[in-house]
Design an enzyme around this catalytic site. Structure first.
Site, mmCIF file in Angstrom:
data_model
loop_
_atom_site.group_PDB
_atom_site.id
_atom_site.type_symbol
_atom_site.label_atom_id
_atom_site.label_comp_id
_atom_site.label_asym_id
_atom_site.label_seq_id
_atom_site.Cartn_x
_atom_site.Cartn_y
_atom_site.Cartn_z
ATOM 1 N N ASN A 1 32.703 -23.249 47.090
ATOM 2 C CA ASN A 1 32.414 -22.913 48.492
ATOM 3 C C ASN A 1 32.557 -21.407 48.659
ATOM 4 O OD1 ASN A 1 32.318 -22.627 51.259
ATOM 5 N ND2 ASN A 1 34.273 -23.640 51.652
ATOM 6 N N LYS B 1 31.924 -19.685 51.220
ATOM 7 C CA LYS B 1 32.236 -19.348 52.624
ATOM 8 C C LYS B 1 31.319 -18.201 53.090
ATOM 9 C CE LYS B 1 36.903 -20.866 51.772
ATOM 10 N NZ LYS B 1 38.218 -21.040 52.296
ATOM 11 N N HIS C 1 34.597 -29.074 56.978
ATOM 12 C CA HIS C 1 35.592 -28.195 56.347
ATOM 13 C C HIS C 1 36.646 -27.839 57.388
ATOM 14 C CE1 HIS C 1 37.399 -24.681 54.469
ATOM 15 N NE2 HIS C 1 36.917 -25.131 53.325
ATOM 16 N N GLU D 1 38.006 -25.193 58.161
ATOM 17 C CA GLU D 1 37.699 -23.993 58.963
ATOM 18 C C GLU D 1 36.749 -24.339 60.101
ATOM 19 O OE1 GLU D 1 36.584 -21.553 55.626
ATOM 20 O OE2 GLU D 1 38.678 -21.622 54.951
ATOM 21 N N GLU E 1 41.446 -31.675 51.099
ATOM 22 C CA GLU E 1 41.878 -30.278 51.093
ATOM 23 C C GLU E 1 43.038 -30.108 52.071
ATOM 24 O OE1 GLU E 1 38.526 -27.563 49.657
ATOM 25 O OE2 GLU E 1 38.266 -27.767 51.801
ATOM 26 N N GLY F 1 43.315 -21.252 50.428
ATOM 27 C CA GLY F 1 43.367 -19.788 50.448
ATOM 28 C C GLY F 1 44.775 -19.222 50.483
ATOM 29 N N SER G 1 43.303 -23.876 46.692
ATOM 30 C CA SER G 1 43.826 -22.947 45.672
ATOM 31 C C SER G 1 43.696 -23.495 44.252
ATOM 32 C CB SER G 1 45.276 -22.561 45.984
ATOM 33 O OG SER G 1 45.340 -21.882 47.227
HETATM 34 C C1 PEP Z 1 38.018 -24.188 50.435
HETATM 35 O O1 PEP Z 1 37.835 -23.383 51.309
HETATM 36 O O2 PEP Z 1 37.334 -25.212 50.414
HETATM 37 C C2 PEP Z 1 39.059 -23.914 49.440
HETATM 38 C C3 PEP Z 1 39.507 -24.920 48.739
HETATM 39 O O3 PEP Z 1 39.512 -22.624 49.333
HETATM 40 P P1 PEP Z 1 40.525 -22.029 48.234
HETATM 41 O O4 PEP Z 1 40.115 -22.552 46.884
HETATM 42 O O5 PEP Z 1 40.345 -20.549 48.330
HETATM 43 O O6 PEP Z 1 41.886 -22.467 48.602
#
Ligand code: PEP
Length: 265
Positions: free
Chosen positions: A17, A19, A103, A105, A176, A182, A221
Protein backbone atom coordinates in the site's frame (compact mmCIF):
# COMPACT_ATOMS: atom_id res chain seq x y z
CA UNK A 1 -9.85 -22.14 13.54
CA UNK A 2 -6.32 -23.18 12.75
CA UNK A 3 -5.71 -24.86 9.43
CA UNK A 4 -2.25 -26.40 9.35
CA UNK A 5 -2.55 -27.23 5.65
CA UNK A 6 -3.07 -23.71 4.38
CA UNK A 7 -0.79 -24.21 1.36
CA UNK A 8 -3.23 -26.75 -0.05
CA UNK A 9 -6.04 -24.26 -0.32
CA UNK A 10 -4.60 -20.77 0.08
CA UNK A 11 -1.69 -19.19 -1.81
CA UNK A 12 0.47 -16.60 -0.05
CA UNK A 13 0.01 -12.96 -0.98
CA UNK A 14 2.09 -9.84 -0.39
CA UNK A 15 0.44 -6.48 -1.05
CA UNK A 16 2.05 -3.04 -1.00
CA UNK A 17 0.00 0.00 0.00
CA UNK A 18 1.86 3.07 -1.27
CA UNK A 19 -0.71 5.40 0.35
CA UNK A 20 -0.33 9.04 -0.85
CA UNK A 21 3.29 8.67 -1.94
CA UNK A 22 5.16 8.76 -5.19
CA UNK A 23 5.34 10.34 -8.60
CA UNK A 24 5.51 8.66 -12.01
CA UNK A 25 9.27 8.11 -11.83
CA UNK A 26 8.94 6.37 -8.44
CA UNK A 27 6.14 4.13 -9.70
CA UNK A 28 8.14 3.17 -12.76
CA UNK A 29 11.23 2.38 -10.69
CA UNK A 30 9.42 0.37 -7.99
CA UNK A 31 7.28 -1.62 -10.42
CA UNK A 32 10.23 -2.37 -12.69
CA UNK A 33 12.37 -3.44 -9.72
CA UNK A 34 9.71 -5.93 -8.66
CA UNK A 35 9.40 -7.29 -12.19
CA UNK A 36 13.19 -7.54 -12.52
CA UNK A 37 13.24 -9.74 -9.41
CA UNK A 38 11.56 -12.36 -11.61
CA UNK A 39 8.22 -13.25 -10.07
CA UNK A 40 7.12 -16.69 -11.16
CA UNK A 41 3.81 -18.50 -10.74
CA UNK A 42 5.39 -20.26 -7.72
CA UNK A 43 6.10 -16.90 -6.04
CA UNK A 44 3.65 -15.19 -3.73
CA UNK A 45 0.93 -13.25 -5.51
CA UNK A 46 2.18 -9.65 -5.35
CA UNK A 47 -0.35 -6.81 -5.47
CA UNK A 48 0.50 -3.10 -5.60
CA UNK A 49 -1.84 -0.34 -4.43
CA UNK A 50 -0.49 2.91 -5.91
CA UNK A 51 -2.30 6.25 -5.70
CA UNK A 52 -4.84 6.69 -8.53
CA UNK A 53 -2.51 9.00 -10.48
CA UNK A 54 0.13 6.27 -10.74
CA UNK A 55 -2.16 3.49 -11.95
CA UNK A 56 -1.47 4.24 -15.65
CA UNK A 57 2.29 3.94 -15.05
CA UNK A 58 1.97 0.68 -13.10
CA UNK A 59 -0.40 -0.62 -15.78
CA UNK A 60 2.04 0.32 -18.55
CA UNK A 61 5.07 -1.27 -16.85
CA UNK A 62 3.41 -4.41 -15.43
CA UNK A 63 0.89 -5.24 -18.17
CA UNK A 64 1.07 -8.91 -19.14
CA UNK A 65 3.13 -9.88 -16.07
CA UNK A 66 2.01 -11.89 -13.02
CA UNK A 67 2.08 -8.72 -10.91
CA UNK A 68 -1.36 -7.44 -9.84
CA UNK A 69 -2.47 -3.99 -8.78
CA UNK A 70 -5.47 -2.12 -7.50
CA UNK A 71 -6.93 1.17 -6.29
CA UNK A 72 -6.71 2.33 -2.68
CA UNK A 73 -10.39 3.24 -2.63
CA UNK A 74 -13.49 3.49 -4.83
CA UNK A 75 -16.94 5.05 -4.72
CA UNK A 76 -20.05 2.85 -4.64
CA UNK A 77 -21.86 4.55 -7.55
CA UNK A 78 -20.88 3.64 -11.10
CA UNK A 79 -20.74 7.20 -12.56
CA UNK A 80 -22.25 10.65 -12.24
CA UNK A 81 -22.00 13.88 -10.28
CA UNK A 82 -19.61 12.73 -7.52
CA UNK A 83 -16.72 15.16 -7.81
CA UNK A 84 -13.41 13.68 -6.78
CA UNK A 85 -14.56 10.08 -6.69
CA UNK A 86 -13.46 7.02 -8.70
CA UNK A 87 -15.65 4.09 -9.77
CA UNK A 88 -14.91 0.39 -10.00
CA UNK A 89 -15.18 0.51 -13.79
CA UNK A 90 -12.54 3.26 -13.89
CA UNK A 91 -10.20 1.06 -11.86
CA UNK A 92 -10.86 -1.88 -14.16
CA UNK A 93 -10.07 0.40 -17.10
CA UNK A 94 -6.55 0.75 -15.65
CA UNK A 95 -6.03 -2.98 -15.34
CA UNK A 96 -6.86 -3.18 -11.63
CA UNK A 97 -7.86 -6.57 -10.28
CA UNK A 98 -8.10 -5.48 -6.62
CA UNK A 99 -9.29 -2.54 -4.55
CA UNK A 100 -8.47 -1.69 -0.93
CA UNK A 101 -11.56 -0.94 1.14
CA UNK A 102 -11.94 0.24 4.71
CA UNK A 103 -8.29 0.98 5.47
CA UNK A 104 -8.11 2.38 9.01
CA UNK A 105 -6.93 5.72 7.62
CA UNK A 106 -10.16 5.91 5.63
CA UNK A 107 -12.24 4.80 8.57
CA UNK A 108 -10.57 7.32 10.91
CA UNK A 109 -9.75 10.35 8.74
CA UNK A 110 -12.63 10.10 6.26
CA UNK A 111 -15.23 8.70 8.67
CA UNK A 112 -15.94 5.56 6.66
CA UNK A 113 -18.43 3.47 8.60
CA UNK A 114 -19.14 -0.27 8.39
CA UNK A 115 -22.19 0.58 6.23
CA UNK A 116 -20.03 2.52 3.77
CA UNK A 117 -17.49 -0.29 3.70
CA UNK A 118 -20.23 -2.79 2.79
CA UNK A 119 -21.53 -0.53 0.01
CA UNK A 120 -18.03 -0.25 -1.40
CA UNK A 121 -17.43 -4.00 -1.16
CA UNK A 122 -20.66 -4.65 -3.10
CA UNK A 123 -19.73 -2.03 -5.71
CA UNK A 124 -16.27 -3.55 -6.13
CA UNK A 125 -17.69 -7.05 -6.62
CA UNK A 126 -20.26 -5.69 -9.05
CA UNK A 127 -17.41 -4.19 -11.11
CA UNK A 128 -15.47 -7.44 -11.14
CA UNK A 129 -12.84 -6.28 -8.63
CA UNK A 130 -11.62 -8.28 -5.64
CA UNK A 131 -12.01 -6.18 -2.50
CA UNK A 132 -9.20 -6.31 0.05
CA UNK A 133 -11.04 -5.26 3.18
CA UNK A 134 -9.06 -3.92 6.14
CA UNK A 135 -10.18 -4.52 9.70
CA UNK A 136 -8.47 -3.86 13.02
CA UNK A 137 -8.77 -2.43 16.49
CA UNK A 138 -7.25 0.75 17.92
CA UNK A 139 -4.83 0.71 20.82
CA UNK A 140 -7.54 1.93 23.18
CA UNK A 141 -9.96 -0.77 22.04
CA UNK A 142 -7.29 -3.43 22.64
CA UNK A 143 -6.40 -2.06 26.07
CA UNK A 144 -10.08 -2.07 27.02
CA UNK A 145 -10.34 -5.72 26.00
CA UNK A 146 -12.61 -4.97 23.05
CA UNK A 147 -10.52 -6.38 20.21
CA UNK A 148 -12.83 -9.32 19.47
CA UNK A 149 -15.96 -7.19 19.70
CA UNK A 150 -14.57 -4.65 17.22
CA UNK A 151 -13.46 -7.34 14.78
CA UNK A 152 -16.77 -9.16 15.08
CA UNK A 153 -18.60 -5.95 14.17
CA UNK A 154 -16.31 -5.19 11.22
CA UNK A 155 -16.40 -8.75 9.86
CA UNK A 156 -20.14 -9.23 10.33
CA UNK A 157 -20.72 -5.97 8.45
CA UNK A 158 -19.25 -7.42 5.27
CA UNK A 159 -20.52 -11.01 5.59
CA UNK A 160 -23.62 -10.24 3.45
CA UNK A 161 -21.26 -9.78 0.49
CA UNK A 162 -19.30 -13.00 1.06
CA UNK A 163 -19.40 -15.55 -1.78
CA UNK A 164 -21.25 -18.86 -1.66
CA UNK A 165 -19.87 -22.23 -0.67
CA UNK A 166 -18.32 -24.11 -3.58
CA UNK A 167 -17.00 -20.88 -5.12
CA UNK A 168 -13.62 -19.21 -4.72
CA UNK A 169 -13.42 -16.58 -1.98
CA UNK A 170 -14.56 -13.29 -3.54
CA UNK A 171 -12.56 -11.04 -1.21
CA UNK A 172 -9.37 -10.83 0.84
CA UNK A 173 -9.27 -9.59 4.43
CA UNK A 174 -6.35 -7.74 5.99
CA UNK A 175 -6.13 -7.65 9.77
CA UNK A 176 -4.31 -4.43 10.60
CA UNK A 177 -4.21 -3.50 14.28
CA UNK A 178 -4.25 0.30 14.12
CA UNK A 179 -1.62 0.58 16.85
CA UNK A 180 0.80 -1.32 14.61
CA UNK A 181 0.33 0.75 11.43
CA UNK A 182 3.33 2.94 10.67
CA UNK A 183 4.47 2.78 14.30
CA UNK A 184 7.19 0.13 14.10
CA UNK A 185 5.20 -1.90 16.67
CA UNK A 186 4.10 -5.26 15.27
CA UNK A 187 1.73 -7.79 16.72
CA UNK A 188 3.83 -10.79 17.70
CA UNK A 189 3.34 -13.81 15.41
CA UNK A 190 1.37 -15.75 18.04
CA UNK A 191 -0.69 -12.70 18.97
CA UNK A 192 -1.53 -12.06 15.29
CA UNK A 193 -2.26 -15.77 14.74
CA UNK A 194 -4.74 -15.75 17.60
CA UNK A 195 -6.66 -12.88 16.02
CA UNK A 196 -6.53 -14.43 12.54
CA UNK A 197 -7.91 -17.70 13.90
CA UNK A 198 -10.69 -15.73 15.57
CA UNK A 199 -11.52 -13.91 12.31
CA UNK A 200 -11.48 -17.14 10.32
CA UNK A 201 -13.84 -18.59 12.92
CA UNK A 202 -16.26 -15.69 12.42
CA UNK A 203 -16.33 -16.42 8.70
CA UNK A 204 -16.64 -20.16 9.31
CA UNK A 205 -19.77 -19.56 11.36
CA UNK A 206 -21.38 -18.25 8.17
CA UNK A 207 -19.57 -20.31 5.56
CA UNK A 208 -16.96 -22.95 6.53
CA UNK A 209 -15.96 -23.60 2.92
CA UNK A 210 -15.12 -19.95 2.21
CA UNK A 211 -13.43 -19.66 5.63
CA UNK A 212 -10.95 -22.34 4.51
CA UNK A 213 -10.28 -20.57 1.23
CA UNK A 214 -10.26 -16.86 2.11
CA UNK A 215 -6.89 -15.13 2.41
CA UNK A 216 -6.33 -13.31 5.70
CA UNK A 217 -3.33 -10.98 5.45
CA UNK A 218 -1.59 -9.35 8.38
CA UNK A 219 -0.67 -5.65 8.19
CA UNK A 220 1.10 -3.34 10.61
CA UNK A 221 4.83 -2.60 10.40
CA UNK A 222 5.63 -5.74 8.39
CA UNK A 223 9.35 -5.60 7.55
CA UNK A 224 11.93 -7.96 6.09
CA UNK A 225 13.00 -9.01 9.59
CA UNK A 226 9.55 -10.08 10.86
CA UNK A 227 7.77 -11.22 7.67
CA UNK A 228 8.76 -14.87 7.74
CA UNK A 229 7.73 -15.48 11.36
CA UNK A 230 4.36 -13.82 10.71
CA UNK A 231 3.66 -15.56 7.40
CA UNK A 232 4.57 -18.96 8.89
CA UNK A 233 1.55 -18.83 11.18
CA UNK A 234 -1.21 -21.22 10.07
CA UNK A 235 -3.92 -18.58 9.61
CA UNK A 236 -1.73 -15.76 8.27
CA UNK A 237 -1.71 -15.91 4.48
CA UNK A 238 0.70 -13.07 3.77
CA UNK A 239 0.96 -9.37 4.44
CA UNK A 240 -0.32 -5.92 3.59
CA UNK A 241 2.75 -3.71 3.72
CA UNK A 242 2.70 0.08 3.99
CA UNK A 243 5.98 1.94 4.59
CA UNK A 244 8.26 -0.93 3.62
CA UNK A 245 6.54 -1.29 0.22
CA UNK A 246 8.05 2.03 -0.87
CA UNK A 247 11.60 0.64 -0.78
CA UNK A 248 12.14 -1.92 -3.51
CA UNK A 249 14.87 -3.87 -1.69
CA UNK A 250 12.93 -4.16 1.57
CA UNK A 251 9.67 -5.05 -0.20
CA UNK A 252 11.41 -7.72 -2.26
CA UNK A 253 12.89 -9.25 0.88
CA UNK A 254 9.37 -9.48 2.29
CA UNK A 255 8.24 -11.19 -0.95
CA UNK A 256 11.22 -13.52 -0.61
CA UNK A 257 10.17 -14.39 2.95
CA UNK A 258 6.69 -15.24 1.62
CA UNK A 259 8.28 -17.37 -1.09
CA UNK A 260 10.28 -19.32 1.50
CA UNK A 261 7.16 -19.91 3.59
CA UNK A 262 5.14 -20.93 0.51
CA UNK A 263 7.78 -23.49 -0.49
CA UNK A 264 7.75 -24.99 2.98
CA UNK A 265 4.01 -25.52 3.06
C1 PEP B 1 -0.84 -0.04 6.01
O1 PEP B 1 -0.99 1.15 5.94
O2 PEP B 1 -1.66 -0.78 5.46
C2 PEP B 1 0.31 -0.55 6.76
C3 PEP B 1 0.27 -1.80 7.15
O3 PEP B 1 1.34 0.32 7.02
P1 PEP B 1 2.76 -0.02 7.68
O4 PEP B 1 3.30 -1.27 7.04
O5 PEP B 1 3.61 1.17 7.36
O6 PEP B 1 2.55 -0.19 9.13
Amino acid sequence: MTNGRKGDVRPIMVAGNWKMNGLNADAEHLTQAILDAGLTPASPEVVLFPPFTLLPMVHQVAKGSSLRWGGQNLFWESHGAYTGEISGAMLRDHGCRYVLIGHSERRQIFQETDEIVLKKVKAALHSGLIPMVCIGESEQERLQGNTEEVLRRQVEAILPALGSAGQQANMVLAYEPIWAIGTGKTAGPEQAQEVHAFVRGLIAAKNPDIARKILLLYGGSVKANNAQSLFSQPDIDGGLVGGASLQAAEFLQICQAAHVVARGL
